[in-house]
Design an enzyme around this catalytic site. Structure first.
Site, PDB file in Angstrom:
ATOM      1  N   SER A  64       0.809  -1.220   0.000  1.00  0.00           N
ATOM      2  CA  SER A  64       0.000   0.000   0.000  1.00  0.00           C
ATOM      3  C   SER A  64       0.840   1.267   0.000  1.00  0.00           C
ATOM      4  CB  SER A  64      -0.940  -0.002   1.206  1.00  0.00           C
ATOM      5  OG  SER A  64      -1.797  -1.124   1.154  1.00  0.00           O
ATOM      6  N   ASP A 156       2.275 -10.796   5.729  1.00  0.00           N
ATOM      7  CA  ASP A 156       2.891 -10.643   4.410  1.00  0.00           C
ATOM      8  C   ASP A 156       3.646 -11.914   4.033  1.00  0.00           C
ATOM      9  OD1 ASP A 156       2.002  -7.959   4.153  1.00  0.00           O
ATOM     10  OD2 ASP A 156       3.604  -7.341   5.500  1.00  0.00           O
ATOM     11  N   ARG A 187       3.465  -9.328  15.218  1.00  0.00           N
ATOM     12  CA  ARG A 187       3.339  -7.943  14.732  1.00  0.00           C
ATOM     13  C   ARG A 187       2.019  -7.301  15.148  1.00  0.00           C
ATOM     14  NH1 ARG A 187       2.896  -7.827   8.282  1.00  0.00           N
ATOM     15  NH2 ARG A 187       1.670  -5.967   8.701  1.00  0.00           N
ATOM     16  N   ARG A 193      -1.152   0.292  14.186  1.00  0.00           N
ATOM     17  CA  ARG A 193      -1.142   1.658  13.646  1.00  0.00           C
ATOM     18  C   ARG A 193      -2.471   2.368  13.917  1.00  0.00           C
ATOM     19  NH1 ARG A 193      -1.148  -0.022   7.292  1.00  0.00           N
ATOM     20  NH2 ARG A 193      -3.257  -0.884   7.230  1.00  0.00           N
ATOM     21  N   ASP A 261       4.466   3.402   8.577  1.00  0.00           N
ATOM     22  CA  ASP A 261       3.167   3.507   9.245  1.00  0.00           C
ATOM     23  C   ASP A 261       3.012   2.594  10.456  1.00  0.00           C
ATOM     24  OD1 ASP A 261       3.110   1.342   7.474  1.00  0.00           O
ATOM     25  OD2 ASP A 261       0.983   1.557   7.018  1.00  0.00           O
ATOM     26  N   LYS A 332      -6.308   3.199   6.188  1.00  0.00           N
ATOM     27  CA  LYS A 332      -5.626   3.615   4.953  1.00  0.00           C
ATOM     28  C   LYS A 332      -5.537   5.135   4.802  1.00  0.00           C
ATOM     29  CE  LYS A 332      -4.968  -0.621   3.538  1.00  0.00           C
ATOM     30  NZ  LYS A 332      -3.632  -1.211   3.313  1.00  0.00           N
ATOM     31  N   ASP A 440      -3.846  -0.540  -5.636  1.00  0.00           N
ATOM     32  CA  ASP A 440      -2.430  -0.304  -5.350  1.00  0.00           C
ATOM     33  C   ASP A 440      -1.606  -1.576  -5.467  1.00  0.00           C
ATOM     34  OD1 ASP A 440      -3.802  -1.351  -3.198  1.00  0.00           O
ATOM     35  OD2 ASP A 440      -2.848  -0.075  -1.688  1.00  0.00           O
TER      36      ASP A 440
END
Length: 510
Positions: A64, A156, A187, A193, A261, A332, A440
């Site tokens: 992103s 990821d 994580r 965030r 971020d 986002k 994206d």
């Protein structure tokens, strides 16, 4: 500027890639009558959002941050991942003045070097090769006490894939003859965030004071115990490995995430004297280094300073008297503002922003529509009142629900998006406006991993859709990339592109 702008809307469907495969493809499994109609009746094609086309290493999936940088800049933006990797290969990393100064201060005082970051080969927020290089740097500069605080991925990367990364670090420390893994945590806790400070505090207290409900003799043993508790990598609870390795005054702490971020919150806890979001038991006075600049307001040095991008789309629109709206939900919001503006925090003149809060749920499969309907309400209102020349919106659903790995939720997410796109298209038709629909990077088009059979929670390297919605007779050229979107928007607005934009319009006359 016209008296009543007929807006051009850029709709970014986050994580909405294109794949012909039906297996685990939430988009093809969903009922999407609006998108189906647009594909049949409007100019459309596919553009690239990964690898060298967005300034990442060849074959690297997009993400992103990278996607929005390229979309807004109108040029391929050389990414931090590539910068750091190149510096390691060239040897410049090992002479980096910011990192070396922090390490040297700690070494000269007989203090420890703490390396923390996301330990995986995902390449979205970090890369494990960078953490290996940091351990090598610390040893080369004479550090005797080197502690790794490993944040586990599973988002990821496949949900249970951390073992090989932990083994890599064990082998690295064995080869170097110094250093060890001191803590592991998912994580979910270390890289929040969305101001969920209960999560961040558990990671901070683990790193600083070795406070943990779980202990293990080795990192792999700690991971296996977490799996036995049914915790995938992302959700591994705070675990101390071996003897406590507390962070003390004078230690060096180097955060090896290159993406900003999800590194900001934990960094703020370490470095802000007036931090008040939770009560810290201790705030050691450390030599703290951010790998890249996580925010201009954070009082800590960065090893790789941010490069400035001139004449990104937002700046160029402002300089030409155009008004613009940026809108997204919390997850986002940074992407459609900070990253889309080339790393600039402040709005440009004539730029307004709307932030819609993301739902307060543990994971977004529990509410797959997220805040998309509320985002759409605001956009439709802005279109009907013709307040802006340009509207840039991000819909988070495809990516955030895609990361859950839960197919049923992903189908609901994209079906919600279809309704939202339909509402925008209908509002635009009434006022004579236009839209571009793109993404994206990919994600939700692949919800199962063909090789492992596990849920696929990561991004993909698939191309993304590009659709023009409007009345002009145009066609889509082949070979487009994300960097071509801003020049395409300027083309539709009847504006020359600035020389800094090296992208080219994707739309050509029929």
């Amino acid at each position: 500027m016209t008296a009543t702008p007929k807006p051009l809307v850029l709709i970014i469907l986050d994580g909405f890639g294109h794949s012909e495969s039906h297996k685990g493809n939430a988009i093809l499994a969903a009922k999407m009558p609006v998108m189906d109609r647009l594909y049949q009746t409007m100019p459309n094609g596919l553009i690239s959002g990964s690898g060298m086309d967005v300034g990442l290493p060849d074959g690297q999936m997009g993400n992103s941050e990278v996607g929005h940088m390229n979309l807004g800049a109108g040029r391929v933006v050389y990414q931090d991942f590539t910068r750091v990797t190149k510096a390691i290969r060239d040897g410049e990393f090992f002479e980096n003045p910011t990192i070396c100064a922090a390490v040297d201060k700690a070494v000269s005082a007989g203090k420890a070097v703490h390396i923390m970051g996301l330990l995986s080969d995902g390449g979205v927020h970090s890369h494990q090769d960078h953490l290996v290089a940091m351990a090598e740097l610390a040893v080369k500069r004479g550090a005797e006490k080197i502690y790794l605080h490993a944040f586990l991925d599973g988002r990821d990367t496949p949900p249970r894939s951390a073992k090989k990364s932990l083994e890599l670090m064990d082998a690295t420390f064995a080869r170097l003859g110094k250093g060890r893994t001191a803590t592991i945590v998912g994580r979910y806790f270390a890289m929040d965030r969305d101001n969920r400070w209960d999560r961040v505090s558990s990671a901070y207290n683990l790193i600083v004071d070795s406070t943990a409900d779980f202990h293990a003799d080795s990192a792999v043993a700690g991971l296996e115990a977490a799996y036995a508790r049914d915790e995938n990598d992302e959700f591994v609870k705070a675990t101390r490995i071996g003897e406590a390795a507390r962070v003390e005054d004078g230690d060096a702490v180097v955060f090896m995430n290159f993406r900003a971020d999800r590194a900001r919150e934990l960094t703020r806890v370490f470095v802000e004297d007036d931090f008040k979001d939770f009560e810290r038991a201790r705030q050691p006075k450390v030599n703290y280094v951010m790998l890249t600049q996580y925010a201009a307001s954070i009082p800590a040095p960065s090893a790789f300073a941010a490069g400035s991008l001139k004449n990104v789309l937002g700046e160029y629109l402002a300089d030409n008297g155009k008004t613009q709206l940026r809108i997204a939900e919390t997850e986002k919001y940074a992407h459609v503002t900070f990253f889309f503006s080339g790393g600039r925090e402040e709005p440009f003149p004539g730029e307004e922003r709307i932030l819609i809060p993301s739902p307060k749920v543990a994971t977004y499969d529990l509410q797959p529509e997220m805040s998309a309907p509320e985002v759409t309400d605001k956009i439709v209102d802005a279109i009907e009142h013709q307040r802006y020349d340009v509207i840039v919106v991000n819909y988070a659903n495809g990516d955030m629900v895609g990361h859950s790995g839960i197919m049923e939720a992903a189908i609901k997410a994209v079906e919600c998006l279809d309704v939202c796109v339909g509402r925008i298209a209908e509002a635009l038709e009434k006022v004579g406006g236009e839209a571009l629909i793109t993404a994206d990077h990919g994600n939700v088009e692949q919800m199962t991993d063909d090789s492992t059979g596990q849920a696929h929670t990561a991004h993909t390297s698939e191309p993304v859709p590009f659709v023009y919605v409007g009345k002009r007779q145009l066609k889509v050229r082949q070979g487009g990339v994300l960097a071509d979107v801003a020049p395409t928007m300027l083309h539709l607005l009847g504006m020359e592109k600035p020389q800094e934009m090296t992208g080219h319009s994707i739309l050509v006359a029929e």
